[in-house]
Design a protein around this motif. Structure first.
Motif, PDB file in Angstrom:
ATOM      1  N   LYS A 251       9.698 -26.608  64.981  1.00 48.78           N
ATOM      2  CA  LYS A 251       8.792 -27.093  63.924  1.00 48.78           C
ATOM      3  C   LYS A 251       7.348 -26.902  64.378  1.00 48.78           C
ATOM      4  CE  LYS A 251       8.018 -30.173  60.288  1.00 48.78           C
ATOM      5  NZ  LYS A 251       6.610 -29.719  60.160  1.00 48.78           N
ATOM      6  N   LEU A 252       6.488 -26.373  63.496  1.00 50.40           N
ATOM      7  CA  LEU A 252       5.066 -26.256  63.840  1.00 50.40           C
ATOM      8  C   LEU A 252       4.391 -27.578  63.508  1.00 50.40           C
ATOM      9  CD1 LEU A 252       3.950 -22.648  62.789  1.00 50.40           C
ATOM     10  CD2 LEU A 252       4.938 -23.479  64.932  1.00 50.40           C
ATOM     11  N   ASN A 253       3.607 -28.107  64.462  1.00 55.13           N
ATOM     12  CA  ASN A 253       2.946 -29.396  64.232  1.00 55.13           C
ATOM     13  C   ASN A 253       1.442 -29.275  64.067  1.00 55.13           C
ATOM     14  OD1 ASN A 253       5.423 -30.716  64.690  1.00 55.13           O
ATOM     15  ND2 ASN A 253       5.142 -30.455  66.901  1.00 55.13           N
TER      16      ASN A 253
ATOM     17  N   HIS B   1       5.634 -27.777  55.972  1.00 49.07           N
ATOM     18  CA  HIS B   1       6.979 -27.774  56.563  1.00 49.07           C
ATOM     19  C   HIS B   1       7.283 -26.368  57.062  1.00 49.07           C
ATOM     20  CE1 HIS B   1       7.225 -31.511  54.297  1.00 49.07           C
ATOM     21  NE2 HIS B   1       6.714 -30.825  53.300  1.00 49.07           N
ATOM     22  N   VAL B   2       6.699 -26.019  58.192  1.00 50.43           N
ATOM     23  CA  VAL B   2       6.832 -24.655  58.695  1.00 50.43           C
ATOM     24  C   VAL B   2       7.546 -24.663  60.051  1.00 50.43           C
ATOM     25  CG1 VAL B   2       5.600 -22.542  59.304  1.00 50.43           C
ATOM     26  CG2 VAL B   2       4.683 -24.044  57.514  1.00 50.43           C
ATOM     27  N   TYR B   3       8.571 -23.810  60.141  1.00 54.18           N
ATOM     28  CA  TYR B   3       9.331 -23.664  61.389  1.00 54.18           C
ATOM     29  C   TYR B   3       9.189 -22.243  61.897  1.00 54.18           C
ATOM     30  CZ  TYR B   3      11.748 -27.912  59.923  1.00 54.18           C
ATOM     31  OH  TYR B   3      12.038 -29.197  59.538  1.00 54.18           O
ATOM     32  N   VAL B   4       9.353 -22.084  63.204  1.00 52.24           N
ATOM     33  CA  VAL B   4       9.414 -20.746  63.797  1.00 52.24           C
ATOM     34  C   VAL B   4      10.827 -20.520  64.338  1.00 52.24           C
ATOM     35  CG1 VAL B   4       8.765 -19.490  65.893  1.00 52.24           C
ATOM     36  CG2 VAL B   4       6.998 -20.356  64.360  1.00 52.24           C
ATOM     37  N   LYS B   5      11.432 -19.434  63.953  1.00 51.42           N
ATOM     38  CA  LYS B   5      12.729 -19.030  64.528  1.00 51.42           C
ATOM     39  C   LYS B   5      12.373 -18.120  65.689  1.00 51.42           C
ATOM     40  CE  LYS B   5      17.336 -18.648  64.355  1.00 51.42           C
ATOM     41  NZ  LYS B   5      18.147 -19.672  65.041  1.00 51.42           N
ATOM     42  N   PHE B   6      12.522 -18.643  66.923  1.00 47.41           N
ATOM     43  CA  PHE B   6      11.976 -17.961  68.095  1.00 47.41           C
ATOM     44  C   PHE B   6      12.983 -16.957  68.685  1.00 47.41           C
ATOM     45  CE2 PHE B   6       9.291 -16.785  71.283  1.00 47.41           C
ATOM     46  CZ  PHE B   6       9.613 -17.197  72.565  1.00 47.41           C
ATOM     47  N   GLU B   7      12.911 -15.731  68.212  1.00 44.94           N
ATOM     48  CA  GLU B   7      13.837 -14.676  68.636  1.00 44.94           C
ATOM     49  C   GLU B   7      13.501 -14.114  70.016  1.00 44.94           C
ATOM     50  OE1 GLU B   7      16.752 -13.401  66.854  1.00 44.94           O
ATOM     51  OE2 GLU B   7      16.376 -15.495  66.353  1.00 44.94           O
TER      52      GLU B   7
ATOM     53  N   GLU C 117      22.147 -19.045  60.925  1.00 49.57           N
ATOM     54  CA  GLU C 117      21.680 -20.085  61.866  1.00 49.57           C
ATOM     55  C   GLU C 117      20.635 -20.986  61.221  1.00 49.57           C
ATOM     56  OE1 GLU C 117      20.439 -18.258  65.577  1.00 49.57           O
ATOM     57  OE2 GLU C 117      22.449 -17.467  65.941  1.00 49.57           O
ATOM     58  N   ILE C 118      19.765 -20.388  60.383  1.00 47.96           N
ATOM     59  CA  ILE C 118      18.724 -21.199  59.727  1.00 47.96           C
ATOM     60  C   ILE C 118      19.386 -22.239  58.817  1.00 47.96           C
ATOM     61  CG2 ILE C 118      16.899 -21.115  57.967  1.00 47.96           C
ATOM     62  CD1 ILE C 118      16.025 -18.409  59.218  1.00 47.96           C
ATOM     63  N   VAL C 119      20.374 -21.812  58.043  1.00 47.12           N
ATOM     64  CA  VAL C 119      21.060 -22.752  57.127  1.00 47.12           C
ATOM     65  C   VAL C 119      21.855 -23.786  57.927  1.00 47.12           C
ATOM     66  CG1 VAL C 119      22.831 -22.926  55.326  1.00 47.12           C
ATOM     67  CG2 VAL C 119      21.123 -21.099  55.237  1.00 47.12           C
ATOM     68  N   ASP C 120      22.530 -23.323  59.002  1.00 49.00           N
ATOM     69  CA  ASP C 120      23.299 -24.239  59.866  1.00 49.00           C
ATOM     70  C   ASP C 120      22.387 -25.332  60.407  1.00 49.00           C
ATOM     71  OD1 ASP C 120      25.973 -23.889  60.077  1.00 49.00           O
ATOM     72  OD2 ASP C 120      25.894 -22.365  61.631  1.00 49.00           O
ATOM     73  N   GLU C 121      21.208 -24.920  60.850  1.00 49.91           N
ATOM     74  CA  GLU C 121      20.334 -25.878  61.558  1.00 49.91           C
ATOM     75  C   GLU C 121      19.538 -26.763  60.600  1.00 49.91           C
ATOM     76  OE1 GLU C 121      18.808 -24.623  65.092  1.00 49.91           O
ATOM     77  OE2 GLU C 121      17.844 -26.565  65.414  1.00 49.91           O
ATOM     78  N   LEU C 122      19.006 -26.126  59.529  1.00 48.86           N
ATOM     79  CA  LEU C 122      18.172 -26.915  58.598  1.00 48.86           C
ATOM     80  C   LEU C 122      19.042 -27.677  57.603  1.00 48.86           C
ATOM     81  CD1 LEU C 122      15.103 -24.695  57.606  1.00 48.86           C
ATOM     82  CD2 LEU C 122      15.183 -26.663  59.145  1.00 48.86           C
TER      83      LEU C 122
END
Ligand SMILES: Cc1ncc(COP(=O)(O)O)c(/C=C/C(=O)C(=O)O)c1O
Length: 337
Positions: free
Chosen positions: A33-35, A41-47, A168-173
């Protein structure tokens, strides 16, 4: 049964049970999550957390698994560097030869080091990535060199692995974001991620689809041009240039899939400047602790521009795909400071 990563979703990959994966537990990457860098509500998927430091490992584990299964002697890729690094590592793990064709002087040092380290044969061509891809195509398709299996992202197996980012995004969020922001070069990744969301939707596992926002560097933005001019054919860029060498691509081979993904998802393509990219590299690192190579930060730069342009708004839930680790390109990082 793998609990994390690409092969956790084996049943959603078109691969029969008797095929033994060539894997290094790729995928299962952090969703952070970006703070401070942005509010919203912005997330980074860190590949960058993948075994060779980019999202390419997701596609390569599947591509090399198939290559080994069909019994080829080796694989060949053209690359701006990360595909080469990943192909070299996975080919080594599979006991296959690997040839990587690179634009001379256009590849970040970390990626060159990885290609050498894992034992790939390096062929350099004058010009840009597109010329390297042309060379591979000529060698393999025109001159019929069959002993090397071509693994660039027109190879659908690569996209099968990369679509797991959506899973993974759907699984996690446990919800579907309003938008996914993806840096776009050869346009495989944005196409693959969209495919993943559409499959979940068609299986009835999700009831809404995200908007796909593709981001390119202003000096290497053929899809932005094609999109803005509503062209039916790709408006190629002969001499693409951007400091983000990973996406310095003028003729994206997956252009039609990417246009369709953006059209179907009510998304768009956005161009950002090299300056905006470098500022986003700095902000991700110094406000959020997330270290990425320049092309990856195009997702944050693109998000900021989308907010300015009213394409997205602050209460949208958004995932930025940060595609590669900072260690890939130390030279460019030191240029910023
Ligand atoms: C860090 C990073 N960010 C974004 C992209 C763009 O993804 P695509 O739009 O799927 O091409 C790449 C692509 C790299 C290559 O194309 C290659 O390695 O040959 C990348 O390395």
């Amino acid at each position: 049964k793998r609990r994390f990563g690409v092969w956790r979703y084996r049943e959603l990959l078109p691969i029969s049970d008797n095929v033994e994966p060539v894997t290094m537990c790729e995928g299962g990457t952090p969703l952070i999550k970006l703070n401070r860098a942005v509010d919203g509500h912005v997330y980074v998927k860190f590949e960058g957390a993948n075994p060779t430091g980019s999202f390419k490992d997701r596609g390569m584990t599947v591509g090399v698994t198939i290559a080994k299964h069909i019994g080829v002697k080796g694989v060949v890729v053209a690359s701006t560097g990360n595909t080469a690094a990943s192909a070299a590592a996975y080919a080594a793990r599979a006991g296959l030869a690997c040839v990587v064709v690179l634009p001379r002087g256009g590849v970040a040092k970390g990626k060159l080091a990885q290609s050498l380290l894992h034992g790939a044969r390096i062929v350099e061509v004058d010009g840009v990535f597109d010329d390297a891809l042309e060379e591979v195509f000529t060698e393999v398709v025109i001159n019929g060199k069959k002993d090397l299996y071509p693994l660039n992202s027109y190879n659908p197996w690569r996209l099968e692995g990369q679509k797991t980012i959506a899973f993974e995004i759907v699984d996690e969020l446990s919800e579907v974001p309003d938008a996914i922001v993806v840096p776009v070069g050869n346009a495989g990744n944005i196409s693959a991620i969209w495919k993943g969301f559409k499959e979940l939707y068609n299986y009835g596992l999700i009831s809404k689809l995200p908007r796909m926002i593709g981001v390119q560097a202003e000096g290497a933005a053929p899809l932005v041009a094609t999109w803005n001019r509503k062209s039916e054919t790709l408006l190629e860029i002969e001499k693409p240039y951007t400091i983000a060498s990973a996406i310095r691509i003028g003729k994206p081979v997956n252009w039609l899939k990417a246009l369709n993904a953006v059209k179907e998802s009510n998304g768009t393509f956005i161009a950002v400047s090299d300056n905006e990219i470098l500022n986003s590299v700095k902000d991700l690192a110094q406000y959020e602790g997330i270290g990425v190579e320049p092309a990856s930060a195009a997702s944050l730069a693109g998000y900021r521009k989308a907010i300015d342009l009213g394409i997205l708004n602050r209460d949208d839930s958004v995932v930025l795909i940060a595609t590669g680790h900072a260690l890939k390109d130390p030279d460019t990082i030191s240029k910023i400071f």
